[in-house]
Scaffold this motif. Structure first.
Motif, PDB file in Angstrom:
ATOM      1  N   ASN A 104       0.813  -1.212   0.000  1.00 29.15           N
ATOM      2  CA  ASN A 104       0.000   0.000   0.000  1.00 29.15           C
ATOM      3  C   ASN A 104       0.850   1.267   0.000  1.00 29.15           C
ATOM      4  O   ASN A 104       0.427   2.307  -0.501  1.00 29.15           O
ATOM      5  CB  ASN A 104      -0.883  -0.002   1.247  1.00 29.15           C
ATOM      6  CG  ASN A 104      -2.302   0.345   0.909  1.00 29.15           C
ATOM      7  OD1 ASN A 104      -2.586   0.814  -0.192  1.00 29.15           O
ATOM      8  ND2 ASN A 104      -3.200   0.126   1.834  1.00 29.15           N
ATOM      9  N   ASN A 125      -2.980   2.231  -5.700  1.00 28.42           N
ATOM     10  CA  ASN A 125      -3.652   2.207  -7.002  1.00 28.42           C
ATOM     11  C   ASN A 125      -3.452   0.884  -7.729  1.00 28.42           C
ATOM     12  O   ASN A 125      -4.153   0.610  -8.695  1.00 28.42           O
ATOM     13  CB  ASN A 125      -3.116   3.319  -7.897  1.00 28.42           C
ATOM     14  CG  ASN A 125      -3.527   4.677  -7.387  1.00 28.42           C
ATOM     15  OD1 ASN A 125      -4.668   4.846  -6.975  1.00 28.42           O
ATOM     16  ND2 ASN A 125      -2.604   5.614  -7.366  1.00 28.42           N
ATOM     17  N   GLY A 131       1.482   1.409  -5.410  1.00 28.52           N
ATOM     18  CA  GLY A 131       0.850   1.570  -4.103  1.00 28.52           C
ATOM     19  C   GLY A 131      -0.602   1.145  -4.098  1.00 28.52           C
ATOM     20  O   GLY A 131      -0.951   0.096  -4.646  1.00 28.52           O
ATOM     21  N   ALA A 142       3.467   3.860  -3.394  1.00 31.08           N
ATOM     22  CA  ALA A 142       2.809   4.653  -4.437  1.00 31.08           C
ATOM     23  C   ALA A 142       3.797   5.487  -5.253  1.00 31.08           C
ATOM     24  O   ALA A 142       3.519   5.840  -6.386  1.00 31.08           O
ATOM     25  CB  ALA A 142       1.764   5.564  -3.806  1.00 31.08           C
TER      26      ALA A 142
END
Lengths: 288, 352
Positions: B132, B150, B148, B135
């Motif tokens: 997570n 996304n 991340g 990113a």
């Protein structure tokens, strides 16, 4: 120097909040051998109780220190009667059922309140040390951790209820033979554990994000600390929470909060590998 | 039931399953077929935990760790090489190595089952947090950006082995995924029938007795755990192929919880049960997802609690017990011999 003081305060608050999180679990898991994977959801319920009653105009201290533990304690009582009492002695089943329970609670709270709710501001304000700022609330958390620990010690060590509870956990048949109803002791102990967890949730409400899924952030940390602490619920849990809280905060300070957690978990796994019976299995054998 | 008859029935079921897989694309809508492809990739994951939990006695609460690692390994390799062949290999290899490392700590530390669940759970959480937080642009492996929260979009899907120019279409992706599910099922059956599989079950039944017979339970458990990790990784690759996307939610607690629910509902100690449970629960989740009245967690939680309290065996063992009872009843009536011997030769590896 100022930095060192701030860092020390950080470590103290990290260890204190971890300890607060763990104490309820130490009673439910450490004493009763019930793997309560809904522990994080008890924390969440406590936080919600504080936030909702504060937003409804209740004094925040009353909400944190009275409403949250009482509410979650009652919830724990109901859960023990409806679910847990059928599962004593079936360790894996308690794990599955309480996981189901945790999903159920998340689902109910999401359905009622939606995914977000307004938090509460941190009370007490802050103070400055040189160029750095900290808040009195961290000190309050540390104080509360000590108070709760002392309370548990006194109740477990010196009251009749504590004696009965410890005896029942050690040998329910023997306790029953001596005229104690184990079912009622289990019920009360579970409710107390839940109430303490609710208290932790209430106390952490001002300093954490309040969402229905917030519990999952706590459950692993709490379990790993209680497992790392070993059999002695107070000395073991306190030493593990102190150790892991320190590691977590220092790791977070020198890297990022995410790596801080990674370092915490890795050191916990290492600790369990080295001391399979936990810290208290090695150093505080036989203490409370 | 005589074992020849049982084997014959199993072979028949296998042929029927293959025939169903072949026919389905001809008769189904595209959307439904894609749903089924997704369920089949999840079914591989269900098999992986069904194997290590049901037969190895290893309750791994974080099986998604291997599933997700496989998915990420596949995505990163496929983006870098453009060819899915080596990517699938790595998707199996990386989780296998990771489970070997984790398993070494857990089993050689003689950590009991319960703590194992907690530890694997935390490992999944760590991976979730780690992925997570990747990113930024600096988190790239080769040409693949981790992205991340996304996730990694537009991952190349499966192509013909060693021929990146020929991409599989939807029907072919279904054949591959469902074929992999059947293949994994058969392989696990073969493993369970082999001497190694027998030892795995022996260790699950009684660790001390197995070690007194000269087996090292730690090593046996580790091997079973690694097999589970590899299978879960393959499931991850199939999963990415379905959506051409992978994000950190693959490590999420809710998916870990769902696998446990699949197996509890389908039946622990069988291989068919986890797959059936997976299809049922995933279908329910998909149905709940299309409405807003209540949260899917609520339903999943209620189902799990209900099964633990009321039907702890799960669907498949319950049904097969009923069938066995019915069969025995009919058999008794026809032969009029009440003294049917108890099935001493029955395999301990669960009902089929």
């Amino acid at each position: 120097m100022e930095l060192a003081v701030i860092l020390a305060l950080d470590v103290v608050s990290g260890a204190a909040s971890l300890l607060l999180l763990c104490l309820g679990l130490a009673i439910i898991f450490g004493m009763m051998r019930i793997i309560n994977l809904a522990h994080g959801e008890f924390v969440m319920l406590g936080a919600y109780a504080t936030v909702i009653s504060t937003n409804a105009g209740v004094n925040i201290w009353f909400a944190m220190l009275v409403i949250s533990p009482v509410f979650v304690g009652l919830v724990g009582l109901v859960i023990e009667r409806c679910l847990i009492q059928f599962l004593y002695g079936r360790l894996v089943d308690t794990m599955l059922a309480t996981w189901g329970l945790s999903l159920l609670i998340i689902g109910i709270v999401t359905t009622i309140f939606g995914n977000t709710i307004n938090g509460v501001p941190t009370p007490l304000g802050g103070f400055a040390i040189g160029a750095y700022r900290s808040s009195y609330y961290t000190l309050f958390l540390a104080l509360m951790a000590l108070v709760v620990m002392a309370l548990i010690y006194v109740v477990m060590r010196y009251t009749r209820f504590g004696l009965i509870a410890r005896a029942t956990m050690q040998n329910p048949q023997m306790a029953a033979a001596l005229g104690i109803a184990p079912a009622r002791v289990y019920m009360a102990t579970f409710a107390i554990g839940a109430g303490l967890t609710g208290l932790a949730g209430g106390l952490l409400a001002p300093i954490s994000g309040i969402v229905p899924t917030m519990g999952s952030a706590y459950v692993a940390k709490a379990f790993i600390s209680v497992v790392g602490g070993g059999a002695a619920i107070l000395s073991g849990t306190a030493s593990a929470a102190g150790l892991f809280g320190t590691i977590n905060q220092l790791g977070a300070y020198f890297t990022t909060p995410v790596y801080g957690e990674v370092i915490l978990f890795l050191s916990a796994i290492l600790l369990i590998r080295l001391l399979p019976t936990g810290i208290s299995g090695r150093f505080y054998k036989g203490s409370l | 039931m005589p074992s020849t008859l049982k084997n014959g029935l199993q072979l028949l079921a296998l042929v029927a399953a293959i025939a169903t897989v072949m026919i389905l694309p001809k008769v189904m809508e595209m959307f439904d077929l894609m749903q089924l492809t997704l369920f089949a990739s999840m079914g591989v994951l269900a098999l992986s935990l069904g194997f290590i939990w049901g037969f190895g006695g290893i309750l791994c609460f974080g099986q998604t760790a291997f599933f997700g690692l496989g998915a990420y390994a596949y995505a990163i390799t496929a983006i870098n090489t453009g060819d899915s062949t080596s990517a699938i290999g790595l998707a199996i290899l990386v989780p296998a190595l990771f489970s070997a490392a984790l398993g070494y700590f857990v089993f050689y530390g003689r950590i009991s089952d319960v703590y194992l669940g907690v530890i694997t759970l935390t490992v999944t959480l760590i991976l979730f947090n780690l992925v997570n937080s990747t990113a930024g642009d600096e988190y790239t492996i080769g040409t693949a950006r981790l992205g991340g929260f996304n996730g990694i979009p537009s991952v190349p899907t499966f192509n013909m082995p060693f021929d990146p120019s020929t991409i599989l279409d939807i029907d072919q992706a279904w054949y591959v995924t469902a074929g992999a599910l059947i293949l994994v099922y058969v392989l696990l059956r073969i493993i369970l029938a082999s001497p190694f599989g027998r030892v795995v079950v022996a260790v699950k039944e009684n660790e001390v007795r197995a070690s007194l017979l000269g087996y090292d339970p730690r090593l046996i458990k580790l091997c079973a755990f690694v097999i589970g990790g590899a299978v879960a990784g393959l499931g991850g690759a199939l999963y990415v192929n379905w959506g051409a996307f992978v994000g950190p939610t693959i490590f999420s607690l809710s998916l870990s919880a769902e696998i446990i629910i699949w197996i509890t509902v389908g039946g622990l100690g069988t291989l068919l049960g986890p797959v059936i449970g997976c299809f049922i629960i995933q279908y329910i989740v998909a149905q709940i997802g299309s409405q807003q009245a209540f949260n899917s967690n609520l339903v999943l939680g209620a189902i799990l609690i209900a099964f633990v309290l009321l039907l702890p065996q799960g669907l498949v063992p319950t049904f097969s017990n009923l069938l066995t009872k019915a069969g025995r009843f009919v058999g008794d009536r026809s032969r009029r011999s009440a003294a049917e011997p108890t099935r001493l030769d029955a395999s301990p590896v669960g009902a089929e």
